[in-house]
Design an enzyme around this catalytic site. Structure first.
Site, PDB file in Angstrom:
ATOM      1  N   GLY A  55       0.897  -1.172  -0.009  1.00 41.96           N
ATOM      2  CA  GLY A  55       0.105   0.031   0.010  1.00 41.96           C
ATOM      3  C   GLY A  55       0.695   1.457  -0.011  1.00 41.96           C
ATOM      4  N   GLN A  56       2.006   1.197   0.575  1.00 42.87           N
ATOM      5  CA  GLN A  56       2.826   2.509   0.516  1.00 42.87           C
ATOM      6  C   GLN A  56       3.878   2.641  -0.610  1.00 42.87           C
ATOM      7  OE1 GLN A  56       4.680   2.872   4.479  1.00 42.87           O
ATOM      8  NE2 GLN A  56       3.129   2.013   5.505  1.00 42.87           N
ATOM      9  N   GLY A  57       4.095   1.536  -1.238  1.00 42.53           N
ATOM     10  CA  GLY A  57       4.830   1.468  -2.595  1.00 42.53           C
ATOM     11  C   GLY A  57       5.598   0.362  -2.913  1.00 42.53           C
TER      12      GLY A  57
ATOM     13  N   LYS B 247      12.909   0.980  -0.799  1.00 42.05           N
ATOM     14  CA  LYS B 247      11.431   1.061  -1.032  1.00 42.05           C
ATOM     15  C   LYS B 247      11.105   2.349  -1.815  1.00 42.05           C
ATOM     16  CE  LYS B 247       8.763   1.872   2.557  1.00 42.05           C
ATOM     17  NZ  LYS B 247       7.706   1.414   3.974  1.00 42.05           N
TER      18      LYS B 247
ATOM     19  N   ASP C 195       0.807  -2.393  13.282  1.00 38.98           N
ATOM     20  CA  ASP C 195       0.336  -3.128  12.250  1.00 38.98           C
ATOM     21  C   ASP C 195       1.146  -4.477  12.162  1.00 38.98           C
ATOM     22  OD1 ASP C 195      -0.868  -3.926   9.744  1.00 38.98           O
ATOM     23  OD2 ASP C 195       0.301  -2.853   8.514  1.00 38.98           O
TER      24      ASP C 195
END
Length: 739
Positions: free
Chosen positions: A412-414, A430, A528
């Site tokens: 979801g972030q990259g 990342k 998370d």
């Protein structure tokens, strides 16, 4: 005149033999095919009537009269979907799509697979998934029920439904993004709980995909029978319909691109398609022969640079023809200034390019939160000297310009790439998604959090790069994938899934969380924790990763009040209901991981009953029904003693307690797991019978150390867990059984 123009257009294409038959069909289309239904324009490749009016059956339109108003409306014949608008420029079609409604206390599953294996997919940039109603929990799943694409839970704030700056009716709602290239899914609405305030007045819950712009402007309180607009993106299959794609081969007037999702490992949408557009300097329909017409740029001074000369249109552009005097002057100036232009011009070019690059890098640095990151690091106790600022050239060389074959993960972030630095170090890089304020905050937060952490079981941040269009984070490379992949790999002979291996991994993860909660410079809540975020190195040692939504709190702070974030199956139910995240919320997520290690079950599974779809409930229910050993992994049953299993299972049950105050701290969890490891190594300690340790399962001991103390007394060891928690934070000392 129009007829001659059509004939000229078609016969110009007959010179290309491969398009002769198609040109004949399009001649018939221009003369006999309708291009409008009611107020909606129907451009090619869509069409109505004979089969030569549309590119293939997927794009056939039928025009029906509305039974109420009597006005004609277009429908995609293959799907019986009402067409609201078609855009050739954006390659999208807006259609009316059904919603999912639940007005009962049972789970509702609605299959949306009309666009499966078609050249249509739901646009991720134009649509969103919305759940409405009081305390509505809705989600999107793959058709086989094994992959969750997303979902959310709407609040239950009766008396208002607020979206943006609008107040609309008495409903509540939540929303989430649509995954890339989705064209088939199952909408699930969970059953309402009887003691909730939902459904007390016969209210219904709803879930649906919807056009973002339309929802924000026009949406009203729904009913179970309405449809809402969604935006589909489309393309043409180049294999079956290559004769109908005039752009890729016939003319420089067209600019066509291939979309092949299978090359990126995308299994939501597997059809390779082409989309076309008119090239620069042209305008029109790129799917028709001669559909892109040259723009008369000379008619618009702002589009040309011929202020002192004659402008002439050319194929795909224009040119400026100088007068004779201008040519003579230009020639003399060129000869006299040739040397100066060669030396001075090249030098000037290099200086300008360098300044432009530096200015652009500075712009990216500020846009990517460089100043904010510096401010955050300067106000916290961070190991700033250990965080290196890489330049973009280093990381481009390390990843072969971020080649697709270097991708090792996407989330979801990259996207995460594998790279090798100039000094030979293998790293994971990342690359964040395009920045918005929320993603930028998560990026800065991850750097700040990781700069404070120095622990062998937490992935190490080596540095970052802020001078590129999107920011980059550089981590140590962890080669053996995730804990989730490890538990689902039955063929790993080098690292078999033994009880000792799993127990060690669990202890290392617990120790890392204990460090974050208790011994870091300031307490850190991960928020998370899940098996996908536990990486395994070359020796299969655990490394906790992904701190994008983690938070650092003051030492005297007991909780965080935030919007609910996390992953279904791991979210603390107390946090889900109150919005208050505590260190015990991380304990709950760890309890789910410990249950995964014992059972090899997935945290969410559609194969289990609706009540036990979540692993946490499934595990606790099995224990309460005295059915624990039936759900454990066979390897655990063969290798672990029953006493060890019961101690760890009880630890899982305490971690998964519905009330956070009844859960142990990560310090207690770490010590109990270390104790089980130690007892396995010390073979001189006699092992008790299964019946002798049944007392460990009594509910009065949950949340305390009594269970372990009694267990130790059974083993004949003089250790008081309660008193040793403060004096021996991360160690045990065994004493031989007393005579």
């Amino acid at each position: 005149m129009v007829g001659r123009l059509v004939l000229w257009t078609i016969f110009s294409f007959l010179s290309i033999n491969s398009f002769a038959e198609e040109a004949a069909k399009l001649l018939a289309k221009n003369s006999s095919c309708k291009d409008r239904c009611g107020s909606i324009r129907i451009p090619y490749p869509f069409g109505m009537g004979a089969d030569h009016c549309y590119v293939d059956d997927w794009f056939e339109i039928i025009c029906k009269k509305d039974s109420t108003l009597g006005t004609p409306k277009p429908f995609l014949k293959r799907f019986n979907q009402e067409v609201l608008a078609i855009s050739i420029l954006e390659s999208t079609v807006r259609v009316s799509h059904r919603i999912t409604a639940s007005c009962s206390t049972t789970t509702v599953n609605q299959y949306n697979k009309e666009f499966e294996n078609s050249p249509f997919a739901f646009s991720e940039s134009n649509n969103m998934f919305v759940a409405m109603g009081c305390n509505n929990s809705a989600s999107m799943w793959s058709l086989d029920g094994r992959i969750i694409f997303g979902g959310c839970k709407s609040p239950c704030d009766r008396g208002r439904f607020i979206h943006g700056n609008r107040s609309n009716g008495t409903f509540n709602c939540c929303q989430t993004e649509v995954p890339y290239d989705l064209n088939a899914f199952v909408t699930t609405i969970e059953p309402k709980v009887s003691h909730n305030i939902a459904n007390v007045n016969g209210e219904c819950n709803y879930a649906f995909l919807v056009d973002k712009d339309w929802f924000q402007k026009y949406f009203t309180v729904p009913n179970p029978n309405i449809s809402v607009p969604v935006v589909l993106k489309w393309g043409i299959d180049p294999t079956s319909y290559s004769l109908k794609l005039h752009g890729p081969t016939s003319s420089k007037q067209y600019d066509c691109h291939r979309h092949d999702p299978t090359l990126l490992g995308n299994h939501n949408f597997t059809i390779s398609t082409h989309t076309c557009a008119c090239a620069h300097g042209y305008k029109g329909n790129p799917y028709l022969p001669q559909g892109c017409q040259d723009i008369d740029e000379c008619a618009y001074p702002e589009l040309n640079h011929c202020s002192n000369s004659r402008c002439e249109n050319t194929d795909g552009g224009h040119r400026c023809t100088d007068t004779r005097m201008l040519i003579i002057i230009e020639g003399i100036s060129t000869i006299l200034g040739a040397l100066f232009l060669v030396i001075g011009g090249w030098w000037s070019y290099k200086v300008v390019q360098k300044r432009r690059r530096l200015k652009q890098k500075d712009k990216f640095f500020q846009r990517n939160g460089g100043l904010l990151l510096q401010q955050q690091l300067s106000t916290r106790e961070a190991h700033v000297e250990n965080i290196k600022l890489f330049n973009s050239k280093e990381l481009e060389l390390a990843t072969n310009c971020f080649s697709g074959n270097r991708i090792i993960g996407q989330g979801g972030q990259g996207t995460v790439y594998k790279g090798m630095l100039a000094d030979g170090r293998i790293v994971a890089i990342k690359k964040s998604k395009v920045m918005d304020s929320e993603i930028l905050q998560e990026f800065i937060n991850e750097v700040v959090i990781l700069s404070q952490i120095n622990h062998r079981n937490v992935v190490k941040l080596l540095g970052c790069c802020l001078e590129t269009e999107v920011p980059l984070l550089v981590y140590e490379f962890i080669p053996n994938g995730t804990l989730s992949q490890y538990l689902n790999d039955d063929q790993n002979e080098e690292f078999p899934q033994t009880w000792d291996m799993r127990l060690r991994i669990a202890t290392e993860v617990a120790g890392a969380l204990f460090y974050l909660h208790s011994t870091a410079s300031s307490p850190i809540y991960h928020r998370d924790i899940k098996s996908v975020n536990i990486l395994l190195d070359e020796k299969l040692k655990a490394k906790v990763a992904d701190f994008g939504i983690s938070r650092s709190v003051a030492i005297d702070q007991t909780h965080l009040s935030t919007q609910v974030q996390g992953t279904f199956g791991y979210i603390d139910p107390e946090y889900y209901g109150s919005g208050q995240f505590t260190e015990k919320s991380d304990v709950y997520s760890f309890g789910v991981i410990l249950a995964e290690l014992l059972t090899r079950e997935k945290p969410i599974s559609s194969t289990r009953t609706s009540k036990t779809k979540g692993l946490a409930i499934y595990f606790i229910t099995s224990m309460e029904e005295n059915n624990l050993f039936a759900i454990l992994d066979n390897r655990i049953l063969k290798e672990a003693g029953k006493e060890e299993i019961i101690v760890v299972a009880n630890l899982v049950k305490r971690c998964l307690s519905m009330k956070g105050k009844n859960r142990p701290t990560m310090k207690e969890v770490t010590m109990e797991l270390e104790l089980v490891q130690m007892l396995r190594k010390d073979h001189s300690v006699p092992v008790q019978n299964y019946e002798d340790v049944e007392i460990v399962r009594t509910d009065q001991m949950y949340g305390k150390c009594d269970a372990v103390n009694l267990y130790l007394k059974k083993k004949g060891m003089d250790i008081d867990v309660g008193s040793s928690l403060d004096s021996q934070p991360l160690g045990w000392k065994l004493e031989r059984p007393r005579a």
